[in-house]
Design a protein around this motif. Structure first.
Motif, PDB file in Angstrom:
ATOM      1  N   SER A 180       0.847  -1.163  -0.043  1.00  0.00           N
ATOM      2  CA  SER A 180       0.204   0.051  -0.177  1.00  0.00           C
ATOM      3  C   SER A 180       0.832   1.316   0.170  1.00  0.00           C
ATOM      4  N   LEU A 181       0.536   2.246  -0.818  1.00  0.00           N
ATOM      5  CA  LEU A 181       1.079   3.601  -0.768  1.00  0.00           C
ATOM      6  C   LEU A 181       0.255   4.816  -0.854  1.00  0.00           C
ATOM      7  N   LEU A 182       0.299   5.912  -0.270  1.00  0.00           N
ATOM      8  CA  LEU A 182      -0.215   7.199  -0.537  1.00  0.00           C
ATOM      9  C   LEU A 182       0.563   8.036  -1.390  1.00  0.00           C
ATOM     10  N   ILE A 183       0.009   8.911  -2.136  1.00  0.00           N
ATOM     11  CA  ILE A 183       0.575   9.838  -3.104  1.00  0.00           C
ATOM     12  C   ILE A 183      -0.163  11.124  -2.965  1.00  0.00           C
ATOM     13  N   LEU A 184       0.374  11.986  -2.114  1.00  0.00           N
ATOM     14  CA  LEU A 184      -0.267  13.387  -2.400  1.00  0.00           C
ATOM     15  C   LEU A 184       0.401  14.321  -3.138  1.00  0.00           C
ATOM     16  N   LEU A 185      -0.573  15.233  -4.050  1.00  0.00           N
ATOM     17  CA  LEU A 185      -0.024  16.190  -4.768  1.00  0.00           C
ATOM     18  C   LEU A 185      -0.496  17.486  -4.245  1.00  0.00           C
ATOM     19  N   THR A 186       0.218  18.492  -3.918  1.00  0.00           N
ATOM     20  CA  THR A 186      -0.446  19.741  -3.360  1.00  0.00           C
ATOM     21  C   THR A 186       0.498  20.990  -3.941  1.00  0.00           C
ATOM     22  N   ASP A 187      -0.141  22.096  -4.199  1.00  0.00           N
ATOM     23  CA  ASP A 187       0.826  23.140  -4.615  1.00  0.00           C
ATOM     24  C   ASP A 187       0.619  24.406  -3.626  1.00  0.00           C
ATOM     25  N   GLY A 188       0.330  24.281  -2.505  1.00  0.00           N
ATOM     26  CA  GLY A 188       0.069  25.169  -1.558  1.00  0.00           C
ATOM     27  C   GLY A 188       0.166  24.721  -0.103  1.00  0.00           C
ATOM     28  N   ASP A 189      -0.068  25.635   0.736  1.00  0.00           N
ATOM     29  CA  ASP A 189       0.119  25.533   2.330  1.00  0.00           C
ATOM     30  C   ASP A 189      -1.271  25.147   2.680  1.00  0.00           C
ATOM     31  N   PRO A 190      -1.510  24.504   3.805  1.00  0.00           N
ATOM     32  CA  PRO A 190      -2.843  24.281   4.220  1.00  0.00           C
ATOM     33  C   PRO A 190      -3.396  25.629   4.798  1.00  0.00           C
ATOM     34  N   THR A 191      -4.530  25.853   4.379  1.00  0.00           N
ATOM     35  CA  THR A 191      -5.249  26.909   4.636  1.00  0.00           C
ATOM     36  C   THR A 191      -6.606  26.652   5.191  1.00  0.00           C
ATOM     37  N   SER A 192      -6.905  25.804   5.401  1.00  0.00           N
ATOM     38  CA  SER A 192      -8.316  25.360   5.872  1.00  0.00           C
ATOM     39  C   SER A 192      -8.347  24.181   6.517  1.00  0.00           C
ATOM     40  N   GLY A 193      -9.161  24.052   7.582  1.00  0.00           N
ATOM     41  CA  GLY A 193      -9.111  22.790   8.457  1.00  0.00           C
ATOM     42  C   GLY A 193      -8.106  23.021   9.602  1.00  0.00           C
ATOM     43  N   VAL A 194      -7.292  22.047   9.837  1.00  0.00           N
ATOM     44  CA  VAL A 194      -6.029  22.262  10.600  1.00  0.00           C
ATOM     45  C   VAL A 194      -5.147  22.667   9.851  1.00  0.00           C
ATOM     46  N   THR A 195      -4.358  23.848  10.370  1.00  0.00           N
ATOM     47  CA  THR A 195      -3.355  24.460   9.399  1.00  0.00           C
ATOM     48  C   THR A 195      -2.270  24.618  10.186  1.00  0.00           C
ATOM     49  N   ASN A 196      -2.150  24.292  11.563  1.00  0.00           N
ATOM     50  CA  ASN A 196      -0.859  23.888  12.153  1.00  0.00           C
ATOM     51  C   ASN A 196      -0.010  22.923  11.792  1.00  0.00           C
ATOM     52  N   LEU A 197       1.167  23.229  11.265  1.00  0.00           N
ATOM     53  CA  LEU A 197       2.092  22.088  10.542  1.00  0.00           C
ATOM     54  C   LEU A 197       2.450  20.970  11.371  1.00  0.00           C
ATOM     55  N   GLU A 198       2.734  21.263  12.513  1.00  0.00           N
ATOM     56  CA  GLU A 198       3.181  20.318  13.633  1.00  0.00           C
ATOM     57  C   GLU A 198       2.144  19.429  13.770  1.00  0.00           C
ATOM     58  N   ARG A 199       0.763  19.987  13.820  1.00  0.00           N
ATOM     59  CA  ARG A 199      -0.296  19.032  14.209  1.00  0.00           C
ATOM     60  C   ARG A 199      -0.717  18.179  13.128  1.00  0.00           C
ATOM     61  N   ILE A 200      -0.699  18.695  12.051  1.00  0.00           N
ATOM     62  CA  ILE A 200      -0.877  17.874  10.861  1.00  0.00           C
ATOM     63  C   ILE A 200       0.195  16.865  10.702  1.00  0.00           C
ATOM     64  N   GLN A 201       1.438  17.055  10.906  1.00  0.00           N
ATOM     65  CA  GLN A 201       2.195  15.837  10.737  1.00  0.00           C
ATOM     66  C   GLN A 201       2.137  14.916  12.188  1.00  0.00           C
ATOM     67  N   ASP A 202       1.775  15.329  13.085  1.00  0.00           N
ATOM     68  CA  ASP A 202       1.598  14.326  14.022  1.00  0.00           C
ATOM     69  C   ASP A 202       0.135  13.465  13.662  1.00  0.00           C
ATOM     70  N   ASN A 203      -0.812  14.404  13.208  1.00  0.00           N
ATOM     71  CA  ASN A 203      -2.020  13.473  12.876  1.00  0.00           C
ATOM     72  C   ASN A 203      -1.535  12.393  11.806  1.00  0.00           C
ATOM     73  N   VAL A 204      -0.856  12.755  10.651  1.00  0.00           N
ATOM     74  CA  VAL A 204      -0.907  11.897   9.662  1.00  0.00           C
ATOM     75  C   VAL A 204       0.024  10.861  10.263  1.00  0.00           C
ATOM     76  N   ARG A 205       1.178  10.950  11.114  1.00  0.00           N
ATOM     77  CA  ARG A 205       2.012  10.025  11.494  1.00  0.00           C
ATOM     78  C   ARG A 205       1.178   8.934  12.341  1.00  0.00           C
TER      79      ARG A 205
END
Length: 871
Positions: free
Chosen positions: A366-391
């Motif tokens: 299994s693998l996930l492939i994310l494609l994005t061109d911008g920074d998080p601007t909606s929902g959870v926008t704190n970068l460390e929190r996003i990284q922790d959630n994903v991990r």
């Protein structure tokens, strides 16, 4: 994931300034490139010999591009029999030497450049009349295997035909070389017979010796000589056993790439950003790539499609088999993806992780492939929190690959998130071949052969990375380490899964590993050091606090020991007495492909206040502030949008601060620093700004902020004396002179209205009023237009106030980490967080780091002095 990295020498330049060399002035009489590849580790030496043919001193420039993955390890110049060597030092020590040179009034430069796969080294030296100089640069890189081959790519452009021009490539691979190919623009037509290729079992030689005549007659040649590529591609023999292991001088090097293994069905979820910034070409190229990738899925594969902006949508809630019916429906879905909205990366990636976790399949990868061109601007926008959630959501069950489209994306955020989840991040460049870049990346991970790969070694220490989530067809796993005592105690073994079946790879019974007699002890040690430093730098990105500092210290010590120019070291380029001092830094991944920073011998004042695109950390492009005003100095300002109130369309000279309840705006301003490379930044809640006010001349300039994530101004109004007003917006310009009103548009050329002169270009407007000159730039960013003012000539009055003439900050750093710092600003200590900014004062609008503080502390005056309200 292992992938091929091309060993590249692009733009081999020796030029005087930027003009073509004049044969009568100086001549490159010898230019040699010698690249030796042993066990996939390439050491390349570029030697250029130049003679000054005139009876006067002449400045000669040396410029060469090298791969981003390479470490420069040596540079030296020989002048009149004397050798001048560059010295690798800790970055702080090198920077101190650089600063001392500036303080003495000497010219000093930090010279580096970034492209898709390249960095640039350049320097110059003054050569006495009729004398010679020899430049010699050495760099090292471990080649990575991608799609079944390694590539050594050389782009030659010496800027003139060279009588003694030679490229020599020598490849030595113990397992044996299966094929050698020579391709590229320099291998065809007129230059084809200048190439000699020899391949004998485990060695290969490629020689490229074009004559002066050939160097001007090939397809990519001209009067200035060659300008094209020479690519050497090769691979080595492989089998399904333990792989290729070399032992020498107490070190071992293990290349593991078994062949003949069955493929593993995969479960892949594509997470596609469709926010408004993906408008136009980006979205079109993404659709093209996705359609191609869907067509390449095998029927035994399962897939999912997730698209997101401020909300998340799925094509189907569950994974779908890649049969003809589902693929046809998925392609139709992909064709209709349209851009709109903000960017909720957190929700999208968590949705993808949930889809994979909810649909497990034994014997698959299994693998996930994310494609994005911008920074998080909606929902959870704190970068460390996003990284922790994903991990937590992925929980090391499968890799996450992050593709950052363009340079507006926070690549460091994506890189850390990918590394934390056993994947890699890749930047996709906004060029005509972006869809091919996307497809090329997918091809690298399209065919998993093993999962949960564990490299096991007995009798060793100081191992490089040994656990790998997946091994893909055409790639390679490389591990190095130190052997405790002798080869008799050294026992290697590999354990992995193939379709849920445990596989073990080990040496045959009674076989012994013998030290190689063809590879020096020094060689394997340097390969180990290179791999270790690379992986420590990746690890440092993922850590914080004391752990991060310990890893950083270890990476620094190894870089200094082996003379690698890395992100923690710099090379001081020493020169003859009286010559300039230079410091070479390892450049960071950033938006500019060619960045050169030079401090001139005559200091000038250049104060910049930069604008942020979002409050997140960015890789930094360094600038330097100086101390004395000059006519070409400028000051500018910037902001970052968070909230907006559209009421009130006019701008006035009222100096009262707006009521917060009336104007719920949040913008981030940045202020250039006089004595530091990183500016300060501060938050402001306002709508209208006092840009400049000069009571002595009656000149006032005001700006209205835009309602946009891109920031910037939607309108600028200039008042002069009592009867002249210039109103500028992104579509038109209106000039009022007394009772006369005239309308103009961008690109209309020269306009005179009373005592005001306007020069209107497509994306730039030059305004001259009395002794003041203001340039207004028109930017187009993510499909939106914004205005930006730059003060090029200051008013002569002594009472001028406003954002454009805010004084640069003066601060010192008392303590610093990757995310915060303790600063002393005018003897006041404060904790500042690291965030980022976009400098709209120049056309390319680079993104810079900044330290976030209060506006009063940054400006050293009340914030209300810079704000206006509606009349």
């Amino acid at each position: 994931m292992e992938r091929v990295v091309r060993l590249t020498l692009l733009g081999l330049l020796l030029a005087f300034g930027t003009a073509a060399p004049i044969k009568e002035d100086w001549d490159i009489y010898s230019f040699h490139i010698n690249s030796t590849v042993t066990s996939r580790y390439a050491t390349t030496v570029i030697t250029s010999r130049v003679v000054n043919r005139v009876d006067a001193p002449k400045e000669i420039h040396f410029q060469v591009r090298i791969p981003k993955n390479a470490f420069i390890s040596k540079f030296r110049m020989r002048i009149e029999g004397e050798m001048y060597d560059g010295v690798v030092k800790a970055k702080e020590q090198a920077q101190q030497q650089y600063t001392e040179a500036v303080s003495r009034g000497e010219s000093a430069g930090v010279v580096s450049s970034v492209g898709r796969t390249l960095e640039e080294f350049k320097t110059s030296v003054t050569v006495a009349a009729l004398q010679k100089v020899t430049f010699e640069l050495t760099y090292e890189e471990l080649l990575k295997r991608t799609l079944g081959k390694y590539e050594l790519q050389i782009h030659a452009r010496p800027m003139q035909p060279v009588k003694d021009f030679k490229m020599d490539v020598y490849i030595n691979e113990k397992p044996g070389i299966t094929f050698v190919q020579v391709k590229g623009g320099l291998s065809t037509n007129a230059l084809a017979n200048a190439i000699t290729k020899t391949h004998a079992q485990n060695q290969a030689w490629v020689h490229f010796y074009p004559t002066e005549q050939q160097q001007i007659m090939c397809d990519s040649c001209g009067e200035q000589g060659m300008n094209g590529d020479l690519v050497v591609a090769y691979d080595v023999n492989r089998d399904a056993s333990l792989g290729d292991i070399k032992v020498s001088g107490g070190y071992f090097l293990h290349h593991f790439a078994p062949s003949g293994l069955p493929g593993i069905p995969k479960n892949v979820v594509f997470i596609i950003d469709r926010s408004g910034s993906m408008h136009g070409k980006k979205m079109h190229q993404t659709r093209l790539a996705l359609l191609h990738i869907l067509g390449d899925l095998a029927e035994e594969d399962y897939f999912g499609l997730i698209i997101f902006d401020s909300s998340v949508s799925t094509w189907k809630r569950e994974l779908s088999q890649a049969n003809s019916e589902n693929l046809a429906a998925a392609k139709e879905f992909a064709r209709n993806i349209r851009d709109a909205g903000a960017t909720d990366i957190n929700a999208a990636v968590l949705q993808g992780a949930e889809m994979l976790t909810r649909n497990p399949r034994n014997g698959s990868a299994s693998l996930l492939i994310l494609l994005t061109d911008g920074d998080p601007t909606s929902g959870v926008t704190n970068l460390e929190r996003i990284q922790d959630n994903v991990r937590k959501a992925i929980n090391e069950k499968y890799p996450l690959y992050c593709l950052g489209f363009g340079f507006d994306v926070n690549f460091e955020f994506l890189e850390k998130m990918a590394l934390e989840n056993n994947g890699v991040a890749r930047r996709i460049y906004e060029d005509s071949d972006a869809d091919l870049q996307l497809r090329g990346f997918y091809e690298e991970v399209a065919n998993p052969l093993l999962t949960d790969v564990i490299m096991v070694y007995v009798g060793v220490t100081n191992l490089t990375k040994t656990n790998f989530s997946q091994y893909y067809n055409g790639s390679e796993i490389v591990v190095a380490g130190l052997i405790d005592n002798n080869t008799e105690t050294f026992t290697p073994r590999v354990v992995a899964l193939s379709k849920s079946i445990k596989m073990e790879f080990e040496t045959e019974k009674d076989s012994r590993l013998e030290s190689t007699g063809t590879i020096s002890d020094h060689h394997l040690q340097r390969v180990w050091a290179y791999l270790t430093v690379k992986q420590l730098l990746d690890k440092e990105l993922q850590l914080s606090g004391a752990e991060k500092e310990n890893v950083k210290k270890e990476a620094l010590e190894l870089s200094l020991k082996y003379s690698f120019v890395t992100s923690h070291t710099s090379m001081v380029v020493t020169k003859p007495p009286g010559e300039n001092t230079q410091v070479l830094h390892k450049p960071k991944e950033g938006p500019s492909r060619h960045v050169t920073h030079v401090i001139e011998s005559t200091p000038k004042v250049t104060t910049r206040v930069f604008a942020a695109s979002s409050p997140v950390r960015r890789k930094m492009q360094k600038t330097k502030s100086h101390h004395r005003p000059s006519s070409d100095s400028f000051r500018t300002f910037a902001m970052d949008y968070a909230d907006y109130d559209e009421s009130a369309d006019d701008l006035t000279t009222t100096t009262k601060a707006p009521r917060t309840s009336q104007v719920p705006l949040h913008h981030k301003f940045l202020l250039g620093a006089e004595n530091q490379t990183i500016p300060l930044c501060y938050d402001v809640s306002a709508k209208h700004l006092k840009l400049l006010q000069d009571p002595d001349t009656g000149l006032s300039v005001y700006g209205k902020l835009r309602r946009s994530l891109q920031g910037g101004l939607q309108k600028i109004v200039i008042y002069y004396k009592t009867d002249q007003r210039i109103e500028v917006n992104t579509n038109s310009i209106t000039v009022r002179d007394g009772q006369h009103v005239k309308a103009f548009h961008w690109g209309q050329d020269h306009v005179t209205a009373g005592s005001v002169t306007l020069i209107l270009r497509d994306n730039e407007m030059d305004v001259s009023i009395g002794d003041t000159r203001i340039v207004i730039l028109l930017h187009q960013r993510k499909g939106e237009k914004l205005l930006w003012p730059v003060l090029r000539q200051f008013p002569s009055g002594n009472n001028t106030v406003g954002i454009l003439v805010a004084k640069p900050a003066v601060y010192s750093i008392l303590q610093e980490t990757s995310v915060s710092a303790r600063l002393s600003i005018h003897n006041i200590e404060v904790i500042a967080l690291r965030t980022s900014a976009v400098d709209y004062s120049i056309t390319s609008a680079p993104t810079l780091d900044c330290w976030s503080v209060s506006p009063e502390l940054a400006l050293q005056r009340e914030l209300s002095d810079f704000l206006v309200t509606q009349s």
